[in-house]
Design an enzyme around this catalytic site. Structure first.
Site, mmCIF file in Angstrom:
data_model
loop_
_atom_site.group_PDB
_atom_site.id
_atom_site.type_symbol
_atom_site.label_atom_id
_atom_site.label_comp_id
_atom_site.label_asym_id
_atom_site.label_seq_id
_atom_site.Cartn_x
_atom_site.Cartn_y
_atom_site.Cartn_z
ATOM 1 N N ARG A 217 -39.106 6.889 44.759
ATOM 2 C CA ARG A 217 -39.320 7.830 43.659
ATOM 3 C C ARG A 217 -40.206 8.986 44.107
ATOM 4 O O ARG A 217 -39.966 10.151 43.738
ATOM 5 C CB ARG A 217 -39.946 7.102 42.460
ATOM 6 C CG ARG A 217 -38.979 6.165 41.753
ATOM 7 C CD ARG A 217 -39.541 5.670 40.439
ATOM 8 N NE ARG A 217 -40.548 4.641 40.588
ATOM 9 C CZ ARG A 217 -40.319 3.342 40.520
ATOM 10 N NH1 ARG A 217 -39.088 2.892 40.329
ATOM 11 N NH2 ARG A 217 -41.302 2.476 40.622
ATOM 12 N N PHE A 233 -27.943 5.980 36.542
ATOM 13 C CA PHE A 233 -28.500 4.654 36.274
ATOM 14 C C PHE A 233 -30.019 4.782 36.181
ATOM 15 O O PHE A 233 -30.776 4.118 36.885
ATOM 16 C CB PHE A 233 -28.114 3.645 37.363
ATOM 17 C CG PHE A 233 -26.648 3.598 37.680
ATOM 18 C CD1 PHE A 233 -25.767 2.893 36.890
ATOM 19 C CD2 PHE A 233 -26.137 4.277 38.783
ATOM 20 C CE1 PHE A 233 -24.408 2.843 37.193
ATOM 21 C CE2 PHE A 233 -24.792 4.237 39.095
ATOM 22 C CZ PHE A 233 -23.924 3.515 38.297
ATOM 23 N N ASP A 255 -27.681 6.935 31.730
ATOM 24 C CA ASP A 255 -27.631 5.483 31.743
ATOM 25 C C ASP A 255 -26.805 5.047 30.546
ATOM 26 O O ASP A 255 -26.765 5.742 29.523
ATOM 27 C CB ASP A 255 -29.042 4.875 31.665
ATOM 28 C CG ASP A 255 -29.092 3.439 32.172
ATOM 29 O OD1 ASP A 255 -29.683 3.215 33.240
ATOM 30 O OD2 ASP A 255 -28.531 2.552 31.499
ATOM 31 N N ALA A 283 -24.346 7.435 28.782
ATOM 32 C CA ALA A 283 -22.945 7.517 29.217
ATOM 33 C C ALA A 283 -22.702 6.512 30.322
ATOM 34 O O ALA A 283 -23.633 6.085 31.019
ATOM 35 C CB ALA A 283 -22.616 8.927 29.723
ATOM 36 N N ASP A 302 -28.939 4.656 41.755
ATOM 37 C CA ASP A 302 -29.663 3.383 41.821
ATOM 38 C C ASP A 302 -29.021 2.411 40.831
ATOM 39 O O ASP A 302 -29.610 2.071 39.804
ATOM 40 C CB ASP A 302 -31.140 3.602 41.496
ATOM 41 C CG ASP A 302 -31.962 2.331 41.693
ATOM 42 O OD1 ASP A 302 -31.504 1.436 42.427
ATOM 43 O OD2 ASP A 302 -33.056 2.243 41.099
ATOM 44 N N CYS A 342 -28.972 -2.899 45.447
ATOM 45 C CA CYS A 342 -29.942 -3.989 45.320
ATOM 46 C C CYS A 342 -29.242 -5.342 45.359
ATOM 47 O O CYS A 342 -29.844 -6.361 45.003
ATOM 48 C CB CYS A 342 -30.749 -3.839 44.038
ATOM 49 S SG CYS A 342 -29.780 -3.946 42.523
#
Length: 399
Positions: A217, A233, A255, A283, A302, A342
């Site tokens: 970030r 996201f 998101d 969305a 992400d 992830c």
């Protein structure tokens, strides 16, 4: 032949030839590697592990209900309060060297399970308090002692438990959540490099924030200056807050979750970024990118976990290829892409390959400026590559 284990420890005997991973430091013993177990009574029982020839390989704890039947904690010391205290001190010393407070940060991981040689234990600091996860039968067995150690060493204003991960089901454990000590502030506000975030430790993902993405970030904040930014996201808007503070204009956050969009707006407004807060949009990210005609100077991808187990990897790779293809198409020349996975079951080589394939399909020339991962308060054991679940790429579009 080693002497029998003392103190009522169970004995886990491996099959011939199955000791190599353990000798190499891997902390897991799968059920297929076991020849037999002696003295086992209940999940979480401490044990000593032996090779087929009788050599002692280390100490850990057992759970016959799990595919990972034994989790090792040390080569020469059995599980117990003395070992937990030593491991906690080692973890705290490692975080102290990071000097996160000097960067005006008070939200970070104190214990990262196998990465801190405490398999199944996660401890996160949020301002004055702690959020804990007991994710293995062994750590569940020792919860009272561990909570006492945390209280004695850190004097937290509160301790909240978020032991509701699917990992507990795999251990045969029911989910447990709730306040264990102190009083939970409302709202709970954590700082990250001087930016403030309201944290929902009760219902938020993981323990409230994706603390592992902190350094990424901050990178987004540096790259955002003078750039249009699309955060896909976005969850609670962490990348968006840093991008807006870094000079990104406009900063758009997308998101599908209503709760995530509401949290992102709150965090942007809290940090004085009303214009970016107004551009939060609920969305489906895939549909948004298909309909989007704008080009962007910085895009962040992400997404949530696309694969939870090995059998889902093929579909996950298709998803990663598609979402990266859509994003790469929307990059302006000179624009940057921060893209992540992830999914523990998807390794960095496979993830990297599908991202490169996406660039090739879009006929874009891309530079790799860096490989990205979790912040250093989320270490992983060098012998336990499964702990390297977060992987990412920093790419620049040349033309």
């Amino acid at each position: 032949m080693n002497p029998p284990p003392a103190g009522g420890l169970a004995r886990a005997m491996l099959r011939p030839g199955r000791e190599k991973p353990v000798l190499g430091g891997h902390p897991w013993v799968f059920s297929g590697a076991l020849e037999r177990v002696e003295g086992y009574r209940a999940a979480g029982d401490p044990c000593q592990v032996f090779a087929a020839d009788g050599r002692s390989l280390g100490f850990g704890y057992l759970n016959a209900q799990s595919q990972i039947v034994c989790r090792l904690v040390a080569r020469d010391e059995p599980p117990g309060p003395a070992l937990w205290a030593k491991r906690l001190e080692q973890a705290l010393a490692a975080r102290a060297r990071l000097d996160l407070a000097a960067g005006d940060t008070d939200a970070y991981r104190i214990v990262n399970s196998e990465g801190d040689f405490l398999p199944g234990l996660v401890v996160d600091a949020y301002g004055p308090g702690l959020v804990v996860q007991f994710l293995s039968a062994g750590m569940e067995r020792w919860r009272a002692q561990i909570l006492a150690l945390l209280t004695e060493r850190l004097s937290p204003a509160f301790i909240y438990e978020r032991s509701d991960s699917p990992l507990r089901r795999e251990e045969g454990l029911a989910p447990v959540t709730g306040l264990l000590a102190g009083e939970l502030p409302t709202p709970l506000v954590a700082r990250e490099a001087g930016r403030e975030f309201e944290v929902d430790v009760v219902a938020g993902h993981k323990t409230g924030l994706y603390l592992d993405q902190r350094d990424n970030r901050l990178l987004a904040g540096r790259l955002a200056r003078g750039a249009s930014v699309l955060n896909c996201f976005c969850y609670t808007g962490g990348f968006s807050v840093h991008a807006a503070a870094g000079g990104g204009r406009p900063v758009v956050s997308v998101d599908f979750s209503r709760q995530a969009i509401a949290a992102a707006r709150t965090n942007l407004e809290r940090n004085g970024q009303a214009a970016a807060a107004a551009l939060c949009e609920r969305a489906d990210v895939f549909q948004y990118l298909r309909g989007d005609k704008q080009t962007w100077g910085l895009i962040v991808l992400d997404p949530p976990k696309f694969a939870r187990r090995e059998g889902e990897v093929t579909g996950a790779l298709r998803g990663y290829r598609d979402i990266n293809r859509l994003a790469i198409e929307r990059l302006a020349p000179g624009g940057h892409l921060l893209t992540f996975s992830c999914s523990q079951a998807v390794n960095i080589i496979a993830f990297q390959q599908v991202v490169f394939e996406a660039a090739k399909e879009m006929k874009r020339e891309m530079q790799v400026l860096g490989r990205l991962g979790a912040a250093p308060d989320h270490p992983f054991n060098a012998a336990h590559r499964e702990g390297e679940y977060l992987k990412g790429l920093w790419l620049r579009c040349v033309s």
